[in-house]
Design a protein around this motif. Structure first.
Motif, PDB file in Angstrom:
ATOM      1  N   ARG A 500     -10.656  11.195 -14.907  1.00 48.17           N
ATOM      2  CA  ARG A 500     -11.051  11.856 -16.149  1.00 48.17           C
ATOM      3  C   ARG A 500     -12.418  11.306 -16.563  1.00 48.17           C
ATOM      4  O   ARG A 500     -12.791  10.186 -16.189  1.00 48.17           O
ATOM      5  N   TYR A 501     -13.122  12.072 -17.358  1.00 41.83           N
ATOM      6  CA  TYR A 501     -14.465  11.673 -17.755  1.00 41.83           C
ATOM      7  C   TYR A 501     -14.467  10.364 -18.535  1.00 41.83           C
ATOM      8  O   TYR A 501     -15.403   9.564 -18.436  1.00 41.83           O
ATOM      9  N   GLU A 502     -13.403  10.120 -19.286  1.00 40.02           N
ATOM     10  CA  GLU A 502     -13.319   8.909 -20.110  1.00 40.02           C
ATOM     11  C   GLU A 502     -13.346   7.627 -19.265  1.00 40.02           C
ATOM     12  O   GLU A 502     -13.573   6.542 -19.799  1.00 40.02           O
ATOM     13  N   ASP A 503     -13.114   7.742 -17.959  1.00 42.66           N
ATOM     14  CA  ASP A 503     -13.160   6.571 -17.076  1.00 42.66           C
ATOM     15  C   ASP A 503     -14.571   6.236 -16.610  1.00 42.66           C
ATOM     16  O   ASP A 503     -14.786   5.201 -15.972  1.00 42.66           O
ATOM     17  N   THR A 504     -15.531   7.098 -16.912  1.00 40.88           N
ATOM     18  CA  THR A 504     -16.898   6.926 -16.424  1.00 40.88           C
ATOM     19  C   THR A 504     -17.576   5.737 -17.115  1.00 40.88           C
ATOM     20  O   THR A 504     -17.550   5.654 -18.351  1.00 40.88           O
ATOM     21  N   PRO A 505     -18.200   4.825 -16.361  1.00 41.18           N
ATOM     22  CA  PRO A 505     -18.764   3.619 -16.987  1.00 41.18           C
ATOM     23  C   PRO A 505     -19.899   3.892 -17.974  1.00 41.18           C
ATOM     24  O   PRO A 505     -20.100   3.116 -18.911  1.00 41.18           O
ATOM     25  N   SER A 506     -20.636   4.989 -17.792  1.00 37.62           N
ATOM     26  CA  SER A 506     -21.754   5.300 -18.695  1.00 37.62           C
ATOM     27  C   SER A 506     -21.343   6.183 -19.864  1.00 37.62           C
ATOM     28  O   SER A 506     -22.194   6.674 -20.608  1.00 37.62           O
ATOM     29  N   LEU A 507     -20.038   6.382 -20.028  1.00 36.36           N
ATOM     30  CA  LEU A 507     -19.505   7.285 -21.050  1.00 36.36           C
ATOM     31  C   LEU A 507     -20.137   7.090 -22.426  1.00 36.36           C
ATOM     32  O   LEU A 507     -20.564   8.045 -23.070  1.00 36.36           O
ATOM     33  N   ARG A 508     -20.206   5.842 -22.883  1.00 38.25           N
ATOM     34  CA  ARG A 508     -20.672   5.570 -24.253  1.00 38.25           C
ATOM     35  C   ARG A 508     -22.183   5.702 -24.400  1.00 38.25           C
ATOM     36  O   ARG A 508     -22.698   5.710 -25.512  1.00 38.25           O
ATOM     37  N   HIS A 509     -22.873   5.809 -23.306  1.00 32.06           N
ATOM     38  CA  HIS A 509     -24.343   5.839 -23.363  1.00 32.06           C
ATOM     39  C   HIS A 509     -24.907   6.938 -22.463  1.00 32.06           C
ATOM     40  O   HIS A 509     -25.829   6.706 -21.684  1.00 32.06           O
ATOM     41  N   PHE A 510     -24.336   8.109 -22.578  1.00 30.01           N
ATOM     42  CA  PHE A 510     -24.855   9.302 -21.895  1.00 30.01           C
ATOM     43  C   PHE A 510     -24.515  10.527 -22.711  1.00 30.01           C
ATOM     44  O   PHE A 510     -23.391  10.682 -23.159  1.00 30.01           O
ATOM     45  N   PRO A 511     -25.467  11.449 -22.855  1.00 29.80           N
ATOM     46  CA  PRO A 511     -26.888  11.219 -22.626  1.00 29.80           C
ATOM     47  C   PRO A 511     -27.495  10.533 -23.842  1.00 29.80           C
ATOM     48  O   PRO A 511     -26.848  10.437 -24.894  1.00 29.80           O
ATOM     49  N   GLY A 512     -28.729  10.062 -23.705  1.00 31.57           N
ATOM     50  CA  GLY A 512     -29.445   9.573 -24.877  1.00 31.57           C
ATOM     51  C   GLY A 512     -29.781  10.756 -25.763  1.00 31.57           C
ATOM     52  O   GLY A 512     -30.489  11.660 -25.357  1.00 31.57           O
ATOM     53  N   LYS A 513     -29.239  10.784 -26.956  1.00 30.80           N
ATOM     54  CA  LYS A 513     -29.365  11.967 -27.813  1.00 30.80           C
ATOM     55  C   LYS A 513     -30.630  11.963 -28.672  1.00 30.80           C
ATOM     56  O   LYS A 513     -31.059  13.013 -29.139  1.00 30.80           O
ATOM     57  N   GLU A 514     -31.205  10.789 -28.895  1.00 35.71           N
ATOM     58  CA  GLU A 514     -32.354  10.743 -29.799  1.00 35.71           C
ATOM     59  C   GLU A 514     -33.533  10.031 -29.121  1.00 35.71           C
ATOM     60  O   GLU A 514     -34.156  10.597 -28.238  1.00 35.71           O
ATOM     61  N   VAL A 515     -33.797   8.786 -29.500  1.00 35.18           N
ATOM     62  CA  VAL A 515     -34.992   8.113 -28.992  1.00 35.18           C
ATOM     63  C   VAL A 515     -34.794   7.570 -27.589  1.00 35.18           C
ATOM     64  O   VAL A 515     -35.661   7.718 -26.724  1.00 35.18           O
ATOM     65  N   SER A 516     -33.666   6.926 -27.338  1.00 35.50           N
ATOM     66  CA  SER A 516     -33.506   6.211 -26.077  1.00 35.50           C
ATOM     67  C   SER A 516     -32.107   6.385 -25.502  1.00 35.50           C
ATOM     68  O   SER A 516     -31.184   6.838 -26.178  1.00 35.50           O
ATOM     69  N   VAL A 517     -31.973   5.991 -24.232  1.00 34.12           N
ATOM     70  CA  VAL A 517     -30.685   5.937 -23.569  1.00 34.12           C
ATOM     71  C   VAL A 517     -30.584   4.564 -22.912  1.00 34.12           C
ATOM     72  O   VAL A 517     -31.490   4.135 -22.198  1.00 34.12           O
ATOM     73  N   GLU A 518     -29.508   3.853 -23.190  1.00 39.50           N
ATOM     74  CA  GLU A 518     -29.340   2.492 -22.690  1.00 39.50           C
ATOM     75  C   GLU A 518     -28.433   2.483 -21.467  1.00 39.50           C
ATOM     76  O   GLU A 518     -27.305   2.981 -21.520  1.00 39.50           O
ATOM     77  N   TYR A 519     -28.910   1.867 -20.401  1.00 38.20           N
ATOM     78  CA  TYR A 519     -28.132   1.753 -19.163  1.00 38.20           C
ATOM     79  C   TYR A 519     -27.323   0.452 -19.211  1.00 38.20           C
ATOM     80  O   TYR A 519     -27.517  -0.458 -18.405  1.00 38.20           O
ATOM     81  N   ARG A 520     -26.400   0.405 -20.157  1.00 37.62           N
ATOM     82  CA  ARG A 520     -25.659  -0.840 -20.398  1.00 37.62           C
ATOM     83  C   ARG A 520     -24.743  -1.215 -19.239  1.00 37.62           C
ATOM     84  O   ARG A 520     -24.409  -2.388 -19.073  1.00 37.62           O
ATOM     85  N   GLU A 521     -24.317  -0.236 -18.459  1.00 36.03           N
ATOM     86  CA  GLU A 521     -23.414  -0.549 -17.350  1.00 36.03           C
ATOM     87  C   GLU A 521     -24.119  -1.306 -16.229  1.00 36.03           C
ATOM     88  O   GLU A 521     -23.470  -1.838 -15.315  1.00 36.03           O
ATOM     89  N   GLY A 522     -25.449  -1.357 -16.257  1.00 33.00           N
ATOM     90  CA  GLY A 522     -26.204  -2.107 -15.261  1.00 33.00           C
ATOM     91  C   GLY A 522     -25.978  -1.592 -13.859  1.00 33.00           C
ATOM     92  O   GLY A 522     -26.098  -0.393 -13.583  1.00 33.00           O
ATOM     93  N   LEU A 523     -25.629  -2.503 -12.949  1.00 31.44           N
ATOM     94  CA  LEU A 523     -25.426  -2.153 -11.541  1.00 31.44           C
ATOM     95  C   LEU A 523     -24.192  -1.297 -11.317  1.00 31.44           C
ATOM     96  O   LEU A 523     -24.039  -0.682 -10.247  1.00 31.44           O
ATOM     97  N   TYR A 524     -23.316  -1.244 -12.311  1.00 28.16           N
ATOM     98  CA  TYR A 524     -21.970  -0.701 -12.090  1.00 28.16           C
ATOM     99  C   TYR A 524     -21.916   0.799 -12.355  1.00 28.16           C
ATOM    100  O   TYR A 524     -21.322   1.256 -13.334  1.00 28.16           O
ATOM    101  N   ILE A 525     -22.515   1.555 -11.452  1.00 30.30           N
ATOM    102  CA  ILE A 525     -22.356   3.008 -11.493  1.00 30.30           C
ATOM    103  C   ILE A 525     -21.501   3.427 -10.297  1.00 30.30           C
ATOM    104  O   ILE A 525     -21.464   2.758  -9.266  1.00 30.30           O
ATOM    105  N   GLY A 526     -20.804   4.555 -10.437  1.00 28.82           N
ATOM    106  CA  GLY A 526     -20.018   5.080  -9.331  1.00 28.82           C
ATOM    107  C   GLY A 526     -18.989   4.096  -8.825  1.00 28.82           C
ATOM    108  O   GLY A 526     -18.363   3.358  -9.595  1.00 28.82           O
ATOM    109  N   TYR A 527     -18.825   4.073  -7.494  1.00 32.03           N
ATOM    110  CA  TYR A 527     -17.777   3.233  -6.902  1.00 32.03           C
ATOM    111  C   TYR A 527     -18.019   1.749  -7.170  1.00 32.03           C
ATOM    112  O   TYR A 527     -17.072   0.948  -7.159  1.00 32.03           O
TER     113      TYR A 527
END
Length: 803
Positions: A500-527
């Protein structure tokens, strides 16, 4: 400099004129010095050359060309040789259409499954994306034209893509988001790179000294041309200083004059301009050389169509095959249901859209197969509208077949450049159809057509699931050949499918809606996230079924690589993708549990065994150290894993590796989320520790006047009543168009109006509206209606006098 003699003969005005386009697709020429113009065209999976009305959104038709499977599709082949062959075919068609620079491939990471342009990108993994992009580039450039790898860099959302500030730490930037570009430059030797629209840590990428000079040119040794994305120039002089040579499209000479003024005032050293001109001249002369001798002006359309089909066949992924329902035997009675069967969904929307030279559909291919088609029903409205009559007719047909072939997927206006998807679901009307058909006939094989991950809460209702992705103009017969067993599926997913989408690590920070988007998950994308944090998924990275079986045995780890034996233990010919993963869970530097560091695709006859080797390379054990600011190796014993997917490790070994002795860059106590891998909810303080600085405020300052880099959307906060009224008109038009079923037109408003920064009005109109006129518009927006109108009219009049 290579072309110093020519540059010495050029006036300052001529040199400046080369730095931006002549029109929408062509560079400037200087006839007195024998400098021709060259043509740039979109073309990640097929040439989109517009010889009539030009646009960057895929609105107007282009000249016919072969539409190959998209990058997201071919990535599932895991076949570097196939990627290079597609590149060669693209190069041949570019030459035939007299295109000098092909704008592709795209290697941005699939940070989030909802990015609207994921269909154009290879993978969530930089190593796989890098290997395939380098292969495409080698193939394209073998024909004498240039590839243009894009979008450099960290352009991983479509919303606010022209203005959003991407906030990412240096290690994540290097390891995840730049590695594929590094491979495209070093292994593919790409002649050009396209800078992205967005900002990176506070600076637009097209004027980013660290990105374009320190990394791209000095560290990687790139000596080619950097091209802006269309309308992507912010400060032209700053871009030139950073080494962004070519601005596209034309600005009617406005930015040329900015360059001249900067040199005359001493703000810009003319030697910097000369350096940029020299690199552009090299691109012009080398790509024009192919046309100075007889060249092939026609392609073999049938041969290219055939090769597009072969590429699709090798990229199709079998995801479920309960009870070995597939392949379907000769004479099997099939009920064909789904709008996509009669009208293929075969490519994405936007600047990559190809006008196919030929197009086949699944229904026609099925009727020519050895299956017995008992009937066809569309079953649903393509764009989501519910239709009870169509559903009922489909259910009636389902009862007549031994098997139901149910063609589902995402429509063209859901996956498109310029906007992100709203959720991971396929439309409700399709899911309702599936549930209804399952009541009539449980033997359902879903054929899925879409360019990105979707959630599948309905998967228990189907016995077979074949994913064609976006398989190009010849994808339909490829799918039928896999269904019937003429082709054994060998595709494996180049991205993870979460439950489900709620399991996605970037869930809370995608997309950047205003000034910026923070890649808080760091290295941990995908698998890297799912495997490290032990989160269950629908289908893991690298997963794909076959009509045969494969055994792995006898692993041997040497200093320079790993070898093992692979056996086809089944009864039919097949190809297997063996994947090398490396991990070090005892190290002091945090890292994912495992990372892809090699792969190989092996073809085997039934009962055949092969000894397979996968070499280690300079990327196998490295990590980027933010203290030393370079690549380092941590000493330790590394796990060497050979798998059929990231979650299906067949063989394991170990290798001790001597380190480089670099200081430890992190504190385990300060970065607990990154050391555990559970980086889906990183706190403000922890992200600040990772960054080494405080991130900027991510919200718009609603109290200040709007400026060049603010978006049209921000007119909702404008001081000027006229601007607020205009904003309401735009939002109403968008709502009304969607309500009346005109979603493509509604998307156009989102793409070309709503998210456009004000400077884009000048950059994308070819000089019709210049920056001084834009100043007048901004006065109107900021509450000075009459003053702004007078300024606008005065500047328009002034511009017309000088043209």
């Amino acid at each position: 400099m290579k072309y110093g003699d020519i540059i010495k003969q050029m006036t300052l005005e001529e040199k400046a004129s080369l730095m931006s386009g002549k029109d929408f697709w062509q560079t400037q020429d200087i006839q007195r010095l024998g400098i021709p113009n060259i043509f740039l065209a979109d073309g990640p999976h097929g040439i989109r050359k517009q010889t009539a009305a030009a646009d960057h959104l895929g609105l107007n038709p282009s000249d016919p060309a072969t539409c190959f499977p998209t990058a997201a599709t071919v990535a599932n082949s895991w076949n570097v040789e196939l990627g290079e062959r597609i590149g060669e075919l693209l190069g041949e068609e570019a030459v035939a259409q007299k295109v000098n620079v092909l704008l592709g491939p795209g290697v941005n990471m699939k940070r989030n499954p909802l990015c609207g342009r994921n269909f154009e990108y290879f993978s969530e993994d930089p190593y796989l994306a890098g290997k395939l992009s380098a292969a495409y580039i080698r193939g394209i450039q073998s024909k004498g034209v240039s590839a243009c790898v894009k979008h450099f860099a960290v352009n991983n959302q479509e919303e606010k893509r022209m203005s959003v500030d991407t906030i990412v730490d240096e290690r994540t930037l290097r390891e995840i988001y730049l590695t594929a570009f590094e491979m495209a430059v070093k292994e593919g030797q790409t002649q050009s790179v396209m800078s992205s629209y967005n900002m990176l840590n506070g600076t637009y990428t097209n004027e980013h000294i660290h990105l374009l000079r320190d990394i791209l040119r000095e560290e990687w040794g790139f000596d080619g041309v950097v091209v802006t994305d269309w309308g992507g120039c912010n400060d032209r002089v700053a871009g030139l200083i950073a080494g962004n040579e070519l601005e596209m499209p034309t600005t009617g000479g406005e930015t040329n004059r900015e360059i001249i003024a900067a040199i005359q005032s001493g703000k810009l050293d003319e030697a910097v301009l000369d350096e940029c001109v020299d690199r552009l001249l090299h691109l012009i002369f080398t790509t024009e050389a192919v046309y100075e001798k007889p060249y092939k002006k026609e392609i073999d359309k049938e041969q290219h169509h055939y090769e597009a089909q072969k590429a699709a066949e090798e990229s199709i992924v079998l995801l479920k095959n309960e009870g070995k329902l597939l392949p379907l035997g000769k004479g099997t009675k099939v009920a064909v249901i789904g709008d996509f069967a009669a009208d293929s969904r075969y490519q994405g929307a936007g600047s990559s859209i190809v006008n196919p030279a030929k197009l086949e559909h699944a229904l026609g291919a099925l009727e020519q197969s050895q299956l017995t088609v008992v009937g066809y029903e569309p079953g649903f409205e393509r764009y989501g509208k519910k239709n009870a009559a169509k559903l009922n007719q489909a259910c009636a047909l389902a009862q007549k077949g031994d098997v139901v072939l149910l063609f589902l997927g995402l429509d063209e206006v859901t996956e498109a450049e310029g906007l992100d998807r709203q959720n991971m679901s396929i439309p409700d009307n399709q899911i309702q159809l599936l549930h209804a058909v399952a009541e009539s006939n449980p033997n359902i094989v879903v054929v899925l057509s879409c360019g990105a991950a979707v959630d599948m809460p309905w998967i228990g209702k189907v016995k077979g699931l074949l994913h064609g992705y976006l398989s190009g103009q010849a994808g339909a017969p490829a799918i039928v050949r896999v269904l019937t067993g003429e082709v054994n599926p060998s595709g494996k997913l180049a991205e993870t499918y979460p439950l489900r989408y709620e399991d996605t690590p970037s869930l809370r920070h995608f997309p950047g809606k205003e000034v910026s988007v923070e890649y808080r998950e760091g290295l941990y994308i995908g698998y890297r996230y799912y495997d490290t944090a032990d989160v269950k998924v629908q289908f893991p990275f690298g997963f794909g079924l076959s009509y045969t079986s494969f055994d792995y045995s006898d692993i041997e780890v040497q200093e320079d690589g790993v070898s093992f034996t692979l056996t086809n233990s089944g009864t039919v010919y097949g190809m297997e993708v063996a994947q090398l993963y490396v991990g070090n869970d005892k190290g002091e530097v945090f890292r994912p549990k495992k990372e892809l560091k090699g792969f190989i695709k092996v073809a085997l006859q039934p009962g055949e065994s092969k000894r397979v080797s996968i070499p280690f390379d300079d990327k196998t054990f490295r990590y980027f150290n933010v203290v030393t600011n370079k690549w380092e190796v941590e000493e330790g014993t590394y796990q060497i894993m050979i798998g059929a997917s990231s979650a299906d490790i067949k063989l394991t070994g170990q290798q001790f590796v001597a380190g480089t002795g670099a200081p430890l860059p992190y504190s385990r106590e300060q970065l607990p989320s990154y050391y555990s891998g559970k980086a889906n909810a990183v706190s403000d303080i922890e992200f600040e520790q990772l960054l080494g600085r405080k991130p900027p405020v991510s919200k718009w300052d609603r109290s200040r006047p709007l400026g060049y880099n603010d978006t049209i959307e921000q007119c909702q906060y404008a001081r000027g009543g006229f601007a607020r009224f205009a904003y309401r008109l735009i939002t109403f038009a968008h709502w009304f168009l969607r309500k009346t079923g005109k979603r493509s037109t509604a998307n156009l408003i989102t793409m070309s109006v709503y998210n456009m920064p004000f400077r884009g009005i000048a950059r994308m109109t070819g000089g019709v509206i210049n920056m001084p006129m834009l100043d007048g518009l901004l006065m109107i927006v900021n509450g000075q209606f009459f003053k702004g109108l007078r300024h606008f009219l005065k500047e328009r009049s002034s511009m017309h006098k000088h043209t």
